[in-house]
Every structure is written in structure tokens, then in C-alpha cells.
Design a protein around this motif. Structure first.
Motif, PDB file in Angstrom:
ATOM      1  N   SER A 333     -10.367  -2.811  -0.587  1.00 66.01           N
ATOM      2  CA  SER A 333     -10.804  -2.355   0.729  1.00 66.01           C
ATOM      3  C   SER A 333     -11.213  -3.519   1.625  1.00 66.01           C
ATOM      4  CB  SER A 333     -11.966  -1.370   0.580  1.00 66.01           C
ATOM      5  OG  SER A 333     -11.591  -0.261  -0.203  1.00 66.01           O
ATOM      6  N   VAL A 334     -11.967  -4.469   1.076  1.00 70.42           N
ATOM      7  CA  VAL A 334     -12.435  -5.606   1.883  1.00 70.42           C
ATOM      8  C   VAL A 334     -11.251  -6.439   2.367  1.00 70.42           C
ATOM      9  CG1 VAL A 334     -13.693  -7.789   1.779  1.00 70.42           C
ATOM     10  CG2 VAL A 334     -14.722  -5.708   0.843  1.00 70.42           C
ATOM     11  N   LEU A 335     -10.330  -6.752   1.466  1.00 75.40           N
ATOM     12  CA  LEU A 335      -9.191  -7.581   1.859  1.00 75.40           C
ATOM     13  C   LEU A 335      -8.253  -6.830   2.806  1.00 75.40           C
ATOM     14  CD1 LEU A 335      -8.260  -9.595  -1.350  1.00 75.40           C
ATOM     15  CD2 LEU A 335      -9.725 -10.231   0.554  1.00 75.40           C
ATOM     16  N   ALA A 336      -8.095  -5.521   2.593  1.00 77.87           N
ATOM     17  CA  ALA A 336      -7.263  -4.736   3.506  1.00 77.87           C
ATOM     18  C   ALA A 336      -7.876  -4.706   4.902  1.00 77.87           C
ATOM     19  CB  ALA A 336      -7.093  -3.314   2.972  1.00 77.87           C
ATOM     20  N   MET A 337      -9.213  -4.588   4.978  1.00 75.29           N
ATOM     21  CA  MET A 337      -9.866  -4.581   6.286  1.00 75.29           C
ATOM     22  C   MET A 337      -9.783  -5.959   6.941  1.00 75.29           C
ATOM     23  SD  MET A 337     -11.109  -2.019   7.834  1.00 75.29           S
ATOM     24  CE  MET A 337     -11.875  -1.671   9.420  1.00 75.29           C
ATOM     25  N   ALA A 338      -9.783  -7.014   6.116  1.00 72.25           N
ATOM     26  CA  ALA A 338      -9.632  -8.365   6.654  1.00 72.25           C
ATOM     27  C   ALA A 338      -8.258  -8.562   7.291  1.00 72.25           C
ATOM     28  CB  ALA A 338      -9.834  -9.390   5.540  1.00 72.25           C
ATOM     29  N   ILE A 339      -7.267  -7.781   6.847  1.00 76.35           N
ATOM     30  CA  ILE A 339      -5.945  -7.806   7.487  1.00 76.35           C
ATOM     31  C   ILE A 339      -5.940  -6.893   8.711  1.00 76.35           C
ATOM     32  CG2 ILE A 339      -3.516  -7.131   7.199  1.00 76.35           C
ATOM     33  CD1 ILE A 339      -3.775  -7.950   4.261  1.00 76.35           C
ATOM     34  N   ALA A 340      -6.574  -5.726   8.592  1.00 72.88           N
ATOM     35  CA  ALA A 340      -6.514  -4.718   9.652  1.00 72.88           C
ATOM     36  C   ALA A 340      -7.202  -5.170  10.933  1.00 72.88           C
ATOM     37  CB  ALA A 340      -7.148  -3.416   9.153  1.00 72.88           C
ATOM     38  N   ALA A 396       0.425  -5.483  -2.927  1.00 72.44           N
ATOM     39  CA  ALA A 396       1.063  -4.392  -2.184  1.00 72.44           C
ATOM     40  C   ALA A 396       0.019  -3.393  -1.688  1.00 72.44           C
ATOM     41  CB  ALA A 396       2.094  -3.690  -3.061  1.00 72.44           C
ATOM     42  N   ALA A 397      -0.986  -3.100  -2.514  1.00 75.07           N
ATOM     43  CA  ALA A 397      -2.033  -2.163  -2.120  1.00 75.07           C
ATOM     44  C   ALA A 397      -2.828  -2.716  -0.933  1.00 75.07           C
ATOM     45  CB  ALA A 397      -2.967  -1.897  -3.298  1.00 75.07           C
ATOM     46  N   ILE A 398      -3.189  -3.994  -1.002  1.00 80.59           N
ATOM     47  CA  ILE A 398      -3.967  -4.618   0.073  1.00 80.59           C
ATOM     48  C   ILE A 398      -3.158  -4.681   1.363  1.00 80.59           C
ATOM     49  CG2 ILE A 398      -5.025  -6.789   0.805  1.00 80.59           C
ATOM     50  CD1 ILE A 398      -5.669  -7.228  -2.237  1.00 80.59           C
ATOM     51  N   LEU A 399      -1.923  -5.138   1.257  1.00 82.47           N
ATOM     52  CA  LEU A 399      -1.079  -5.265   2.447  1.00 82.47           C
ATOM     53  C   LEU A 399      -0.766  -3.896   3.045  1.00 82.47           C
ATOM     54  CD1 LEU A 399       0.522  -7.153   4.280  1.00 82.47           C
ATOM     55  CD2 LEU A 399       2.451  -6.954   2.698  1.00 82.47           C
ATOM     56  N   GLY A 400      -0.460  -2.907   2.182  1.00 80.44           N
ATOM     57  CA  GLY A 400      -0.114  -1.575   2.679  1.00 80.44           C
ATOM     58  C   GLY A 400      -1.268  -0.921   3.422  1.00 80.44           C
ATOM     59  N   LEU A 401      -2.464  -0.951   2.842  1.00 83.00           N
ATOM     60  CA  LEU A 401      -3.627  -0.358   3.511  1.00 83.00           C
ATOM     61  C   LEU A 401      -4.002  -1.147   4.765  1.00 83.00           C
ATOM     62  CD1 LEU A 401      -5.943   0.604   0.500  1.00 83.00           C
ATOM     63  CD2 LEU A 401      -4.649   2.142   1.978  1.00 83.00           C
ATOM     64  N   GLY A 402      -3.909  -2.487   4.689  1.00 80.59           N
ATOM     65  CA  GLY A 402      -4.246  -3.310   5.846  1.00 80.59           C
ATOM     66  C   GLY A 402      -3.335  -3.037   7.027  1.00 80.59           C
ATOM     67  N   MET A 403      -2.027  -2.926   6.773  1.00 84.54           N
ATOM     68  CA  MET A 403      -1.086  -2.661   7.857  1.00 84.54           C
ATOM     69  C   MET A 403      -1.278  -1.259   8.423  1.00 84.54           C
ATOM     70  SD  MET A 403       2.336  -4.473   6.290  1.00 84.54           S
ATOM     71  CE  MET A 403       3.355  -4.102   7.723  1.00 84.54           C
ATOM     72  N   ASN A 404      -1.625  -0.296   7.569  1.00 86.02           N
ATOM     73  CA  ASN A 404      -1.868   1.057   8.049  1.00 86.02           C
ATOM     74  C   ASN A 404      -3.110   1.118   8.927  1.00 86.02           C
ATOM     75  OD1 ASN A 404      -3.514   3.802   7.384  1.00 86.02           O
ATOM     76  ND2 ASN A 404      -1.329   4.230   7.529  1.00 86.02           N
ATOM     77  N   SER A 467      -8.167   5.177  -2.815  1.00 83.78           N
ATOM     78  CA  SER A 467      -7.819   5.934  -4.025  1.00 83.78           C
ATOM     79  C   SER A 467      -6.321   6.205  -4.103  1.00 83.78           C
ATOM     80  CB  SER A 467      -8.584   7.253  -4.056  1.00 83.78           C
ATOM     81  OG  SER A 467      -8.233   8.066  -2.939  1.00 83.78           O
ATOM     82  N   LEU A 468      -5.633   6.126  -2.970  1.00 88.89           N
ATOM     83  CA  LEU A 468      -4.190   6.396  -2.953  1.00 88.89           C
ATOM     84  C   LEU A 468      -3.379   5.303  -3.630  1.00 88.89           C
ATOM     85  CD1 LEU A 468      -3.879   7.710   0.717  1.00 88.89           C
ATOM     86  CD2 LEU A 468      -3.836   9.069  -1.364  1.00 88.89           C
ATOM     87  N   VAL A 469      -3.955   4.110  -3.810  1.00 93.78           N
ATOM     88  CA  VAL A 469      -3.166   3.008  -4.376  1.00 93.78           C
ATOM     89  C   VAL A 469      -2.884   3.222  -5.857  1.00 93.78           C
ATOM     90  CG1 VAL A 469      -4.085   1.394  -2.666  1.00 93.78           C
ATOM     91  CG2 VAL A 469      -5.171   1.545  -4.915  1.00 93.78           C
ATOM     92  N   SER A 470      -3.456   4.260  -6.464  1.00 91.58           N
ATOM     93  CA  SER A 470      -3.144   4.540  -7.868  1.00 91.58           C
ATOM     94  C   SER A 470      -1.670   4.903  -8.048  1.00 91.58           C
ATOM     95  CB  SER A 470      -4.021   5.673  -8.397  1.00 91.58           C
ATOM     96  OG  SER A 470      -3.761   6.883  -7.706  1.00 91.58           O
ATOM     97  N   VAL A 471      -1.010   5.344  -6.976  1.00 92.26           N
ATOM     98  CA  VAL A 471       0.408   5.706  -7.092  1.00 92.26           C
ATOM     99  C   VAL A 471       1.282   4.478  -7.317  1.00 92.26           C
ATOM    100  CG1 VAL A 471       0.111   7.751  -5.649  1.00 92.26           C
ATOM    101  CG2 VAL A 471       0.849   5.606  -4.589  1.00 92.26           C
TER     102      VAL A 471
END
Length: 540
Positions: A333-340, A396-404, A467-471
Motif C-alpha cells: 500500500s505504501v509503495l503503491a501510494m508513492a506511485i499514485a 506487479a501488485a505495487i505498480l498495478g495498484l499505484g497506476m489505478n 486484498s485484491l492482489v492475492s489473485v
């Protein structure tokens, strides 16, 4: 009459007596209320007596009364279990569909398929979502302690596959030590691999073999049915060997042994007349192992499991796994927000102050990412782009959530920019500042101040969406909770522990967001007083 009915009757008699007394006393308002009480008493009496005298309905009687046997499964398991007919989309086919129809004929009812996530079939059965489970459900000791199993309808082998270029893996558990091995969560293969390999869990059956090709895992252990259809056709993979046999059976609720007995008898008749053979042969599943099913006995079923083990209790070991899952959730979450945040800021600036092409591109990015599910985006990034972009699960999880979330942050900052008076920008430009300089020194600090509370709220939402990154095989907090719930045979304690950890991570952020909002409101009020000061003095 039983005690409950007689007590209710006494209350009914008392209520009618009160009504008659009120009629004689001629109090219309009181009479109306007494009539309501009397009617309420009658309703209670009927419910109490009906509940007391009704006979319990058995599971089999319930199914036959409804005229339908509802069986649970997961279409995501694909061919040959239950899947959409390629020639007639929306029409289900598969060897288990054929077997269900045969069972329905034997029981004199029609059958109805109920879609359910495969990993959660057992708890869904227990809560009454459907009548039985029939979807490659393997007989295991843990499941035998929760549900009843019928006689098997298929014998499979746990098949190990690896890349042809890797010949160091042998058909034995010791060769998997320290290796990444893919499988399905809560499966027999998952139980076999515990303590012997670094297990990577998947939701579907195609994805493990795709990851094996791409080098994301070292081997895959799944049922031979799955391996034959999804692993063997890939030319760069090979079968290492079979580790052990297993059995598919139909799962029934513990408190409905009559359903198990009826299904057992139906399966016996289906096998005896050769229909089971024809069903399996139709899907090219018949082999020498299946001959054991033609003359099955109840003693054979009893030997398939050990005495039901006592459920594991939620202890320190599980708590440590939950903390590990929470740390992964927070890390992602932290790294994804750092991208977002920076990407969202760039998108909002492009939409407001960029050229025509930049505005259109930024607008398209925002609308596409906001208009499509994040789950789909994660699948596309991790699996769809695998041939050209080989990302690990965590990146992939970090980049995917960050871009979203960048798309949502762009709108937050755009609102922040709109809250800054246009005169601020005009004044900066009139002083000779360039547009980038005016944005950086004058407009952006004010806009960011307006946006900070919403950014904090978005981060709280991102914590939960992680929690969606479990997929894509990341075992974060929610996925660890679902795995542990199967181990301890309860969703209550693991669910509460999971909720407590999410709350512990999100509550401080919520407090921070509220403080920032109050501070911002105070600054607005102070600025308004300063601006109103000269006007007030002039008026005085």
C-alpha cells in the motif's frame, strides 16, 4: 396441548376478555388498542404452536420437496470439470455436469449448478448455499472432520511438472526443499507441500503453468486432470512424476447423513450399470485407476481418511503469520501510494495546464482506469503482459495498484487546483513568473493543502483494496486469513483478527485525516477574517 401452546392460549383468552370489558365500558380508543393486542397474541400463539408441533424435515426430504438438487462448484476450474460450452456460451458442460444429471435422475429431481469460489466451497456448504459439493473436491483428513464424503467418483494422481530445462527436480518431496512450487489454495497438493516447499497459491488452473513457463515458480503440483489439460500442452514443460493418488467425492453437510446415503446408493447404481465409465470415457478420463470405483465398499471409503483430526486452534503461530500478511499489505500500500501521488499530480497538471494532446491523453488515462475494475487491471498486468513484461508478483501488485489509484488522485488534485482562486495564477504571471514556476511556488502548495485530507482517505481505501492482489499470488493479510480459516475450521476468530489488524493500520490515518481537515478549516476561517478586516474597518 403442550405447555407452550397452553400458555399462549391463556394470553389470548386474557386479551379477548380485556376487549370485551372495554366494549362494555365504551372506551373506543382503548378498545382499538386492546384489539391490536388480541390479534398480536393470536399471531404469537399460532407461531408457537406451529413451531412446537412441526416435524423436522430431513435433508433428502427437503431436496425432494423442492424438486431440485443444488450442487456447488467453480466454473473457473474449467475443462473438464464444469465449463461453458464453446459452441453454446451460457450452457454448462463437463463430466461433473453429466454426473450431476445422472444423480438427479436417480433421485427423481432436477439439478441446478451454483457458482462459488472453489477455496470456499466447504464453508458455503455449511451455511446452506447449496445442497452438495461436486467440483473436484478431494477427500482430505481436514475436510473429513467438517463434512461428510460420499463414495469417490474419480481417482486422480498428484502430478508434479517442471521446465524441461530444469532436470534437478525429482518426483519426491525432498527435491522441492527451498523451491517455489505452485498449486491451488486449500487443495490436497497444498497440504502435501506444507513444510517441504515455498508454496505459491493460485486461484485458477491455467496461471500456475504460465508462471512456470515464465520462471516465476520452479514447479507445479496439481491433479493429473489439470496437468494433462493445462500443463502438458506447453512444449517447454514436462511431467516429473506422480507423488500420490487422491479421490474426488461429493461433499454433504454433517447433519444430513440421509443425503449421503441416498447419493451413495445412486452412485453405486450409476457405476454398476457402466454409466460412470461412459461419463468418464466421454471426457477422456477413464484409466486403469478408475476400475477401483466399480466395486467400491463402505470399508474402502473409511480407509481414505485417518480419524478426524481435532481442529487447530488459533495461536501464536497463526498470529505471526497474520502480522507477516499485514506487513505485506502495508508494504504494498505504501509503495503503491508513492506511485499514485506523483503520477496523479502529473495527470491533473496535464489536464488543466497542458496542451491539447496532453489533456486528451491524461483524460483518457483517468477515465480508462476509473472505468475498469482494478482486478482486471492486475490480471492484465501480471498475466496478460507476461510475454513482454515479466514482473514479479509484488512489483506487479505495487505498480498495478499505484497506476489505478493515480487516476483517482488526479481528480483529487484537480479539485484542489479548482479551490485556488484564479487570481493567484494571474497575479503570479503578471509578476513575470513562468507558468511552471507559478504552479510550483504559488498554486501547487495551496492546492496540495486542500487535497491532503482526501489523499489520506484514499490511502485508507488503498489499504483495503490491497486484498485484491492475492489473485496474482501475493499472500497478504486477507489471503492469510482465508488460509487460516480453513486450518482452524472457523471464520470468526481469523476474521476478527484480520479486521483488528486492518483497523489498527487504518484508524491512525483516519485520525490524521480529521486533524488535517480541522486545521484546513481553521486556516480558511483565519484567511476570511483577514480579508474581511479592512472592509470591516472601512465600514466602521
Amino acid at each position: 396441548m403442550n405447555g407452550r401452546c397452553s400458555s399462549s392460549s391463556r394470553w389470548t383468552t386474557y386479551a379477548f376478555a380485556s376487549v370485551r370489558a372495554d366494549n362494555q365500558a365504551t372506551h373506543p380508543a382503548r378498545t382499538k388498542s386492546r384489539w391490536l393486542v388480541a390479534l398480536f397474541a393470536i399471531a404469537i400463539a399460532l407461531v408457537a404452536c406451529g413451531h412446537q408441533t412441526s416435524t423436522p424435515v430431513t435433508g433428502l426430504a427437503r431436496i425432494r420437496a423442492a424438486g431440485v438438487l443444488r450442487w456447488g462448484g467453480d466454473i473457473q476450474g474449467g475443462e473438464p470439470y464444469v465449463y461453458d460450452d464453446p459452441k453454446h456460451p451460457g450452457h454448462l458442460v463437463g463430466f461433473e455436469v453429466d454426473l450431476a444429471e445422472a444423480l438427479g435422475r436417480e433421485l427423481g429431481v432436477r439439478t441446478e449448478f451454483v457458482q462459488n469460489d472453489w477455496a470456499n466451497l466447504v464453508p458455503s456448504l455449511e451455511r446452506g448455499t447449496f445442497d452438495v459439493i461436486m467440483n473436484g473436491l478431494e477427500i482430505t483428513d481436514a475436510r473429513a472432520g467438517r463434512i461428510l464424503f460420499t463414495r469417490p467418483y474419480y481417482v486422480f494422481a498428484e502430478r508434479l511438472m517442471a521446465r524441461k530445462s530444469d532436470r534437478s527436480i525429482a518426483p519426491a518431496l525432498p527435491s522441492l526443499e527451498g523451491r517455489k512450487v505452485g498449486t491451488l489454495a486449500n487443495s490436497l497438493a497444498f497440504d502435501i507441500l506444507r513444510g517441504h516447499a515455498d508454496t505459491v497459491v493460485y486461484e485458477g488452473v491455467e496461471e500456475p503453468y504460465t508462471d512456470l513457463q515464465r520462471g516465476r515458480v520452479d514447479a507445479v503440483l496439481l491433479d493429473d486432470i489439470i496437468a494433462t489439460r493445462y500443463g502438458v500442452p506447453k512444449e517447454d514443460l514436462h511431467v516429473v512424476g506422480d507423488l500420490r493418488d487422491g479421490f474426488y467425492a461429493i461433499g454433504v453437510r454433517q447433519n444430513e447423513p440421509d443425503v449421503k446415503e441416498a447419493v451413495d446408493a445412486a452412485l453405486e447404481r450409476i457405476a454398476a450399470r457402466g454409466e460412470l465409465h461412459r461419463i468418464l470415457e466421454k471426457s477422456q478420463l477413464w484409466n486403469d485407476r478408475q476400475t477401483r470405483l466399480e466395486h467400491w465398499s463402505s470399508e474402502g471409503s473409511a480407509k481414505l481418511t485417518n480419524p478426524a483430526p481435532a481442529p487447530a486452534t488459533f495461536g501464536v503461530g497463526h498470529a505471526l503469520l497474520f502480522l507477516k500478511g499485514a506487513s505485506i499489505t502495508l508494504f504494498v500500500s505504501v509503495l503503491a501510494m508513492a506511485i499514485a501521488i506523483p503520477l496523479g499530480l502529473a495527470l491533473s497538471i496535464a489536464r488543466l495546464f497542458g496542451g491539447a494532446a496532453a489533456r486528451r491523453l491524461a483524460g483518457a488515462y483517468v477515465e480508462i482506469y476509473r472505468g475498469t475494475p482494478v482486478l482486471l487491471q492486475l490480471y492484465f498486468l501480471y498475466y496478460g503482459l507476461a510475454p513482454v513484461l515479466r514482473l514479479g508478483a509484488l512489483p506487479a501488485a505495487i505498480l498495478g495498484l499505484g497506476m489505478n489509484y493515480a487516476a483517482y488522485e488526479a481528480e483529487v488534485y484537480r479539485a484542489g487546483f479548482a479551490a485556488v482562486p484564479k487570481a493567484q495564477m494571474e497575479a503570479a504571471l503578471s509578476l513575470g513568473m513562468s507558468t511552471p514556476l507559478a504552479l510550483r511556488r504559488i498554486v501547487l502548495p495551496q492546492a496540495f493543502r486542500h487535497a491532503i485530507p482526501n489523499v489520506t482517505n484514499d490511502f485508507i481505501a488503498l489499504l483495503k483494496d490491497s486484498s485484491l492482489v492475492s489473485v496474482i499470488t501475493v499472500v497478504e493479510l486477507t489471503k492469510q486469513m482465508s488460509i487460516t480459516a480453513i486450518d482452524v475450521r472457523s471464520w470468526v476468530v481469523p476474521g476478527l483478527a484480520c479486521a483488528a489488524l486492518y483497523f489498527a493500520m487504518s484508524y491512525p490515518l483516519g485520525v490524521l485525516a480529521r486533524r488535517l481537515e480541522r486545521k484546513l478549516e481553521g486556516e480558511h476561517e483565519m484567511a476570511a477574517e483577514i480579508e474581511a478586516g479592512p472592509a470591516a474597518r472601512a465600514a466602521a
